[in-house]
Scaffold this motif. Sequence first.
Motif, mmCIF file in Angstrom:
data_model
loop_
_atom_site.group_PDB
_atom_site.id
_atom_site.type_symbol
_atom_site.label_atom_id
_atom_site.label_comp_id
_atom_site.label_asym_id
_atom_site.label_seq_id
_atom_site.Cartn_x
_atom_site.Cartn_y
_atom_site.Cartn_z
ATOM 1 N N ASN A 1 8.820 -2.862 3.074
ATOM 2 C CA ASN A 1 9.194 -2.131 1.866
ATOM 3 C C ASN A 1 9.662 -0.713 2.205
ATOM 4 O O ASN A 1 10.551 -0.172 1.555
ATOM 5 N N ALA A 2 9.064 -0.119 3.241
ATOM 6 C CA ALA A 2 9.412 1.242 3.652
ATOM 7 C C ALA A 2 10.478 1.265 4.758
ATOM 8 O O ALA A 2 10.812 2.321 5.275
ATOM 9 N N LYS A 3 10.977 0.081 5.119
ATOM 10 C CA LYS A 3 12.009 -0.065 6.154
ATOM 11 C C LYS A 3 11.551 0.464 7.513
ATOM 12 O O LYS A 3 12.299 1.118 8.231
ATOM 13 N N GLY A 4 10.294 0.153 7.861
ATOM 14 C CA GLY A 4 9.745 0.550 9.144
ATOM 15 C C GLY A 4 9.759 -0.600 10.136
ATOM 16 O O GLY A 4 10.031 -1.745 9.774
ATOM 17 N N VAL A 5 9.447 -0.282 11.395
ATOM 18 C CA VAL A 5 9.343 -1.303 12.449
ATOM 19 C C VAL A 5 7.924 -1.370 13.013
ATOM 20 O O VAL A 5 7.647 -2.173 13.893
ATOM 21 N N GLY A 6 7.035 -0.526 12.499
ATOM 22 C CA GLY A 6 5.641 -0.538 12.906
ATOM 23 C C GLY A 6 4.810 0.165 11.850
ATOM 24 O O GLY A 6 5.316 1.036 11.135
ATOM 25 N N LEU A 7 3.564 -0.265 11.728
ATOM 26 C CA LEU A 7 2.662 0.358 10.768
ATOM 27 C C LEU A 7 1.234 0.185 11.276
ATOM 28 O O LEU A 7 0.819 -0.931 11.599
ATOM 29 N N ALA A 8 0.507 1.289 11.340
ATOM 30 C CA ALA A 8 -0.884 1.265 11.780
ATOM 31 C C ALA A 8 -1.805 1.410 10.563
ATOM 32 O O ALA A 8 -1.444 2.061 9.575
ATOM 33 N N ALA A 9 -2.984 0.802 10.657
ATOM 34 C CA ALA A 9 -3.933 0.831 9.543
ATOM 35 C C ALA A 9 -4.237 2.246 9.031
ATOM 36 O O ALA A 9 -4.333 2.439 7.814
ATOM 37 N N PRO A 10 -4.378 3.265 9.901
ATOM 38 C CA PRO A 10 -4.611 4.610 9.361
ATOM 39 C C PRO A 10 -3.492 5.085 8.418
ATOM 40 O O PRO A 10 -3.745 5.895 7.519
ATOM 41 N N GLN A 11 -2.295 4.557 8.585
ATOM 42 C CA GLN A 11 -1.183 4.961 7.727
ATOM 43 C C GLN A 11 -1.309 4.415 6.307
ATOM 44 O O GLN A 11 -0.561 4.827 5.424
ATOM 45 N N ILE A 12 -2.242 3.485 6.103
ATOM 46 C CA ILE A 12 -2.534 3.034 4.740
ATOM 47 C C ILE A 12 -3.958 3.419 4.361
ATOM 48 O O ILE A 12 -4.546 2.853 3.449
ATOM 49 N N GLY A 13 -4.519 4.370 5.099
ATOM 50 C CA GLY A 13 -5.812 4.930 4.757
ATOM 51 C C GLY A 13 -7.014 4.209 5.330
ATOM 52 O O GLY A 13 -8.142 4.522 4.972
ATOM 53 N N LEU A 14 -6.795 3.236 6.233
ATOM 54 C CA LEU A 14 -7.907 2.482 6.816
ATOM 55 C C LEU A 14 -8.159 2.935 8.246
ATOM 56 O O LEU A 14 -7.265 2.852 9.093
ATOM 57 N N ASN A 15 -9.369 3.379 8.511
ATOM 58 C CA ASN A 15 -9.715 3.902 9.827
ATOM 59 C C ASN A 15 -10.167 2.769 10.758
ATOM 60 O O ASN A 15 -11.295 2.754 11.242
ATOM 61 N N ILE A 16 -9.274 1.800 10.974
ATOM 62 C CA ILE A 16 -9.571 0.650 11.832
ATOM 63 C C ILE A 16 -8.460 0.470 12.859
ATOM 64 O O ILE A 16 -7.319 0.868 12.634
ATOM 65 N N ARG A 17 -8.806 -0.162 13.986
ATOM 66 C CA ARG A 17 -7.876 -0.317 15.110
ATOM 67 C C ARG A 17 -7.013 -1.564 14.910
ATOM 68 O O ARG A 17 -7.259 -2.614 15.492
ATOM 69 N N MET A 18 -6.008 -1.414 14.091
ATOM 70 C CA MET A 18 -5.080 -2.504 13.825
ATOM 71 C C MET A 18 -3.704 -1.925 13.542
ATOM 72 O O MET A 18 -3.583 -0.917 12.858
ATOM 73 N N PHE A 19 -2.677 -2.577 14.108
ATOM 74 C CA PHE A 19 -1.316 -2.226 13.744
ATOM 75 C C PHE A 19 -0.427 -3.452 13.817
ATOM 76 O O PHE A 19 -0.757 -4.443 14.466
ATOM 77 N N VAL A 20 0.678 -3.387 13.077
ATOM 78 C CA VAL A 20 1.662 -4.470 13.069
ATOM 79 C C VAL A 20 2.998 -3.902 13.517
ATOM 80 O O VAL A 20 3.285 -2.717 13.307
ATOM 81 N N VAL A 21 3.796 -4.756 14.131
ATOM 82 C CA VAL A 21 5.124 -4.341 14.595
ATOM 83 C C VAL A 21 6.129 -5.455 14.331
ATOM 84 O O VAL A 21 5.781 -6.635 14.339
ATOM 85 N N ASP A 22 7.353 -5.057 14.072
ATOM 86 C CA ASP A 22 8.475 -5.989 14.013
ATOM 87 C C ASP A 22 9.712 -5.195 14.408
ATOM 88 O O ASP A 22 10.326 -4.518 13.585
ATOM 89 N N GLY A 23 10.063 -5.261 15.683
ATOM 90 C CA GLY A 23 11.183 -4.480 16.204
ATOM 91 C C GLY A 23 12.526 -5.161 16.060
ATOM 92 O O GLY A 23 13.547 -4.604 16.473
ATOM 93 N N TYR B 1 0.842 -1.195 0.000
ATOM 94 C CA TYR B 1 0.000 0.000 0.000
ATOM 95 C C TYR B 1 0.880 1.249 0.000
ATOM 96 O O TYR B 1 1.985 1.238 0.554
ATOM 97 N N PRO B 2 0.362 2.364 -0.553
ATOM 98 C CA PRO B 2 1.071 3.631 -0.360
ATOM 99 C C PRO B 2 0.878 4.091 1.089
ATOM 100 O O PRO B 2 -0.186 3.873 1.675
ATOM 101 N N ILE B 3 1.894 4.704 1.658
ATOM 102 C CA ILE B 3 1.822 5.244 3.017
ATOM 103 C C ILE B 3 1.151 6.620 2.954
ATOM 104 O O ILE B 3 1.547 7.473 2.162
ATOM 105 N N VAL B 4 0.157 6.816 3.790
ATOM 106 C CA VAL B 4 -0.566 8.092 3.861
ATOM 107 C C VAL B 4 0.342 9.130 4.524
ATOM 108 O O VAL B 4 0.919 8.880 5.580
#
Length: 191
Positions: A39-61, A3-6
């Motif tokens: 793909n964006a070299k992140g360690v966390g991403l929340a659904a709003p950051q891909i345009g979805l207004n839902i309570r979900m996030f992923v992490v990989d530290g 997804y594109p990052i918002v």
Amino acid sequence: MIYPIVAYGDPVLRKVAVDIDKSFDVKKLAEDMFETMYNAKGVGLAAPQIGLNIRMFVVDGRPFNEGEDMEERDKDPSLVDFKKVFINAEILEEDGDDWGFEEGCLSIPDIREDVYRPEFVTIRYFDEDWVEHTEEYEGLAARIIQHEYDHIDGILFTDHLNPIKKRMLKNKLAKITKGRVDVDYKMKFPK
């Protein structure tokens, strides 16, 4: 699917996200969110950051503990096997001393600032199999969770900065909103 990052300035980043219904295909979305985050070299991403207004996030530290020259003693034990999906999460308690760490955000590229957060967090959430967990985290794991949790509450790391710092960043943030930023991942800018 990547997804594109918002980008900063999009209203979805300021909304309090809504709970997810169990009929939603969270496994596929989690897979796509991890792919987008890596793909964006992140360690966390929340659904709003891909345009979805839902309570979900992923992490990989785990990337924080990697590197050829990293000594074993310098690794953060909270990040061992720290790859998780958080659905309908609720922070139950934040405790301990506030400590500073330089944070960044995929939605706010090229800006990094010290943010102070409590060292411990207790969180209740569902995983991608809809199994409920209540767990305590510390160190960088707690910080990553707090940062991503803020996203599902419509809060950005820049909101934690003092007014002078915020004023100093105003022009940089305006450039991001207008799409004047150079990143090596897809972004979606406010219209």
